[in-house]
Design an enzyme around this catalytic site. Structure first.
Site, PDB file in Angstrom:
ATOM      1  N   LYS A 212       0.881  -1.338   0.199  1.00 39.60           N
ATOM      2  CA  LYS A 212       0.036   0.102  -0.029  1.00 39.60           C
ATOM      3  C   LYS A 212       0.816   1.115  -0.084  1.00 39.60           C
ATOM      4  O   LYS A 212       1.544   1.452   0.887  1.00 39.60           O
ATOM      5  CB  LYS A 212      -0.768   0.076   1.274  1.00 39.60           C
ATOM      6  N   SER A 266       5.075   7.994   9.607  1.00 39.50           N
ATOM      7  CA  SER A 266       5.191   8.688  10.908  1.00 39.50           C
ATOM      8  C   SER A 266       5.192   7.784  12.116  1.00 39.50           C
ATOM      9  O   SER A 266       4.728   6.838  11.770  1.00 39.50           O
ATOM     10  CB  SER A 266       3.793   9.427  11.065  1.00 39.50           C
ATOM     11  N   VAL A 269       1.927   6.910  13.665  1.00 37.03           N
ATOM     12  CA  VAL A 269       1.054   5.824  12.961  1.00 37.03           C
ATOM     13  C   VAL A 269       1.626   4.534  13.261  1.00 37.03           C
ATOM     14  O   VAL A 269       1.146   3.428  13.533  1.00 37.03           O
ATOM     15  CB  VAL A 269       0.767   5.969  11.453  1.00 37.03           C
ATOM     16  N   GLU A 293      10.800   2.456   9.749  1.00 38.37           N
ATOM     17  CA  GLU A 293      11.597   3.717   9.958  1.00 38.37           C
ATOM     18  C   GLU A 293      10.722   4.749   9.815  1.00 38.37           C
ATOM     19  O   GLU A 293       9.687   4.872   9.122  1.00 38.37           O
ATOM     20  CB  GLU A 293      12.538   3.865   8.781  1.00 38.37           C
ATOM     21  N   CYS A 327      13.142  12.478   5.890  1.00 37.54           N
ATOM     22  CA  CYS A 327      13.383  12.101   7.506  1.00 37.54           C
ATOM     23  C   CYS A 327      14.576  12.250   7.930  1.00 37.54           C
ATOM     24  O   CYS A 327      14.825  12.278   9.237  1.00 37.54           O
ATOM     25  CB  CYS A 327      12.854  10.534   7.651  1.00 37.54           C
TER      26      CYS A 327
END
Length: 543
Positions: A212, A266, A269, A293, A327
């Site tokens: 996804k 994130s 999540v 990660e 990130c």
């Protein structure tokens, strides 16, 4: 049947093309950009090797050109997620039993297809869909992705060669099996290479995957699937679905055959997903592998001995390349008072030159942030800094979404080392700087370590080796990727395996053998050539 021990081609890093004036790669890319802009495409899901369309169509717009429509993707629902799971489980046996060298050949071929005939299309899709300039796209969507495919093949063979010791009369063997069940890959918008690697790495080891992607990366995900299929990946091995996260999660995380999560996104999540998996443990055949990660609040610390120009260059590149949507991007910096005026001068000169606009103009260094939600979040931090008595915007600070989601590279000067934008992840072109007393270098290092819940990347700049050693010691757990006299971005597969701990993830190091080890389940096989026929041991006898 194989009758030889095969050696794969030695992996080397894919060269990054320069796209200089008049170069053939630049001419080809501009032509493909124009071609993609000239048409509107339909993007289906790919389940069990088949295109799956729905009536629910979602438009894809370039972040830098909101009114233009690149295409539409078919939004899926729970029925499509179920079909993807069923396809992955159906394909599992044949894929797992395929000789390792044939699985390897598929991904080696994918790398060569990407670096050759698909190069311009992959770059163009990433540039238009994710608003990356050509250099940022080239190092991500082409070079790094080629490296993931080639180095992972090499690491896979290294794993397979690891065998236990045997003794006379006994042959010990170690089999590296894929996990039992299917893998769920959830991928982010910001790196096309990560989007492809998260499903590909487990698949290479014989696993099958439901993938996804982020909706804002679907335009280039479509190209990734074309490459996989052109390389000969069998139907059902990687199944691409466009369903909402909760819809997919409800089915996948309650499924008995769920075997692992490969995630980049994130921290919040990821925490929720981990909790959900924990709550569902009684349902699973095996304990799922969880690899993630997540966030970062990446630091740059300059010592009083550092070179001001070097520091300024690292901050401009590290904070503002790809609009700070990495990130690993430099998000907070600690500059000693003796260097600050010079660093400020150099940064202002650089930012005054930088252009912002569409990716189709190759002279633009800065493009748009990914979508309206990101734009609103980032500009909220800027607006807050404008009102704060503890902060001052000293560079940039302007933004507009009339044409695209454009935010000027912004530098905030914070009076306090724990000001809000020194602590919270922003994920945009905003850098916060705190100027400190050079005599308090050790204290500021401890502050760096304690300020953020994350531990992804960080940099120290110093020409004093003792200062470097002190930073290395105090910041030992503050960054999974630690840089000395370099910006905290730009990790290269095979050179700097990437990942962090604390709130930044499981630190399983994408681009290394460590990540691949998470996707196998070893089996030890002991074969005794002449088994005993008497239960008695020598100790049972007496004189």
């Amino acid at each position: 049947m194989s009758n030889a021990f095969f050696e794969v081609p030695m992996a080397t890093n894919e060269p990054v093309l320069p796209y200089g004036p008049g170069s053939p790669e630049k001419q080809e890319l501009k032509a493909v950009l124009a071609e993609l802009k000239s048409k509107t495409i339909n993007i289906p899901m790919r389940i069990n090797g088949k295109n799956v369309n729905t009536k629910d169509k979602v438009a894809i717009h370039p972040p830098h050109e909101r009114k233009h429509v690149l295409g539409h993707f078919s939004k899926g629902d729970s029925s499509h997620v179920k079909r993807a799971i069923d396809a992955a489980l159906k394909a599992k046996s044949a894929w797992e039993e395929m000789p390792w060298q044939d699985r390897a050949a598929i991904f080696l071929r994918a790398a060569d297809l990407l670096s050759g005939p698909f190069r311009a299309r992959m770059n163009a899709a990433t540039m238009l869909g994710q608003s990356k300039n050509v250099y940022q796209s080239e190092i991500d969507a082409v070079a790094e992705l080629c490296d993931f495919f080639r180095y992972n093949v090499q690491y896979m063979t290294e794993i397979y060669t690891q065998q236990p010791e045997s003794v006379p009369g006994i042959w010990n063997r170690l089999e590296h099996r894929p996990l039992e069940g299917f893998i769920f890959a959830i991928t982010p918008f910001n790196f096309t290479s990560i989007a492809a690697n998260l499903p590909a790495a487990p698949a290479m080891l014989g696993n099958t995957v439901v993938w996804k992607p982020a909706e804002t990366q679907i335009y280039s995900a479509h190209v990734i699937m074309d490459i996989f299929e052109a390389a000969g990946l069998p139907a059902g091995v990687i199944n691409l679905v466009f369903a909402d996260g909760p819809v997919a999660g409800d089915l996948i995380f309650s499924h008995r055959e769920f075997a692992g999560l490969h995630y980049t996104g994130s921290t919040g999540v990821f925490n929720k997903l981990w909790q959900t998996i924990g709550d569902n443990l009684p349902n699973y055949r095996s304990y799922p592998r969880i690899v993630g990660e997540t966030g970062g609040k990446d630091f740059v610390v300059a010592h009083e001995s550092a070179n001001a120009k070097v520091v300024a260059t690292a901050l401009v590149r590290g904070a503002f390349e790809f609009q700070g949507q990495k990130c690993s991007a430099a998000s907070r910096a600690y500059i000693p008072k003796n260097l600050w005026k010079e660093v400020e001068k150099y940064m202002k000169a650089d930012l005054a030159e930088i252009k912002m606009g569409t990716v189709e103009d190759f002279t633009n260094f800065i493009n748009a942030v990914i979508d309206e939600r990101a734009y609103d979040k980032i500009t909220g931090y800027i607006a807050g800094a404008k009102k704060s008595k503890d902060a001052e915007i000293i560079m940039g600070g302007s933004y507009s979404k009339s044409e695209g989601y454009f935010i000027e590279p912004t530098v905030i000067l914070a009076k306090k080392a724990d000001y809000k934008t020194m602590c919270e992840e922003i994920f945009g072109p905003v850098l916060t700087i705190h100027v400190y007393d050079p005599k308090k270098y050790e204290a500021i290092l401890k502050k760096v370590d304690e300020t953020s819940p994350y531990a992804l990347t960080g940099s120290i700049f110093s020409d004093d080796r003792a200062a470097v050693l002190l930073a290395d010691k105090i910041l030992k757990h503050a960054a999974g990727n630690f840089y000395i006299n370099d910006k905290p971005t730009g990790a290269v597969v095979g050179q700097q395996p990437f990942g962090g701990a604390r709130g930044s993830g499981t630190n399983d190091k994408a681009g290394s053998i460590l990540n691949l080890l998470r996707w196998i389940s070893p089996r030890t096989i002991k074969e005794t050539f002449v088994p005993p026929t008497d239960y008695k041991y020598p100790f049972l006898g007496e004189e």
